[in-house]
Design an enzyme around this catalytic site. Sequence first.
Site, mmCIF file in Angstrom:
data_model
loop_
_atom_site.group_PDB
_atom_site.id
_atom_site.type_symbol
_atom_site.label_atom_id
_atom_site.label_comp_id
_atom_site.label_asym_id
_atom_site.label_seq_id
_atom_site.Cartn_x
_atom_site.Cartn_y
_atom_site.Cartn_z
ATOM 1 N N LYS A 66 -20.699 4.749 -13.737
ATOM 2 C CA LYS A 66 -21.696 4.960 -14.639
ATOM 3 C C LYS A 66 -20.900 5.532 -16.020
ATOM 4 C CE LYS A 66 -24.520 5.615 -10.804
ATOM 5 N NZ LYS A 66 -25.187 4.376 -10.492
ATOM 6 N N TYR A 101 -31.563 4.564 -16.115
ATOM 7 C CA TYR A 101 -31.784 3.229 -15.584
ATOM 8 C C TYR A 101 -32.382 2.473 -16.939
ATOM 9 C CZ TYR A 101 -31.717 5.266 -10.840
ATOM 10 O OH TYR A 101 -31.241 6.007 -9.624
ATOM 11 N N HIS A 104 -29.296 -0.742 -11.160
ATOM 12 C CA HIS A 104 -28.591 0.616 -10.892
ATOM 13 C C HIS A 104 -28.776 1.226 -12.103
ATOM 14 C CE1 HIS A 104 -27.024 -0.384 -6.804
ATOM 15 N NE2 HIS A 104 -26.857 -1.487 -7.321
#
Length: 314
Positions: free
Chosen positions: A267, A228, A236
């Site tokens: 991600k 993070y 997020h």
Amino acid sequence: MTASDDDLTPEVPLPIFQISQKVKRYQIFDIKAVTWLRRTHNILGVLIGGLPQSPQQNVFLGLPLELQPEEVRLLVKNGIAYIVDDLRNHEKALRSVPRELEEYKANLRKEGLAAARAFEKQKQQKTKEVLQGRSVRQPTPDVENAANGDDTLFDTLLPRSTTRNSPNLVPYFSTPTTSYPPFPTPPQHSSSLLPDVSGPSYALFEHLHSKGYFLSPGLRFGCQFSVYPGDPLRFHSHFLATSAEWDEELDILDIVGGGRLGTGVKKGWLIGGVEKGRLSEDTEHESLHERAESGDQKAREQNVRTFCIEWGGM
């Protein structure tokens, strides 16, 4: 009214309790230490404590905080914490402070008894208000008799309390949120209790942590760490991190699968390890912990390289 920084800062180094002897688990029980580590040192851990009334709930857990082995090793290496063998320290403390322990138990019982009395008084007050409300809403001819001195109305509507003197009142049990008192602060031990972590895993964790990232366990995403850019309560995760040896062979399907998984959850799939080509011949034979203790932060940062893989749609 806000608390001062001194009130929110625990004594350093702070104890981390090794709970199990076989499967080593490391936990912190002090809420002040938990919040301070999160706020100051980007240490997250995982809250695992549940309420006795809701043993199956797993959304909002509480103390204790269980730390990852990499987090424990980093804190001990930086002099922020030390590891305590919980079993040995607990037995020793129970033998050394019998009087303080009995006084502490008596104080807890006194607090529980006061809480039970307050609850019983509140319950009786509510019962009285309910019964008085019924008598006002539903008047009967017996009210006039009561006004003339006949107490039959109150004998039927207001039963006599059997707990007026509370001779058999059971005290409530309160769970202490800290171990001291009654136990003294655990003594520091040697670094022989340091958790065993793989070299690439700790190197990647330390490298990302030094860049200001927060790292939590990444099991639900199939990786080692969820990375993070700030506190997870506000951000997020940006990366799914996995460590590897520098000369380790990687299956192309693992690379494709990791990249597609990361892209599917918005991600990047990050893989990193220690670059052996930049290490000297003497340093190559040193353990990772010995290199970490040398204090050469710049050299250690240069020795760790990371690569981010994302799936590009066509």
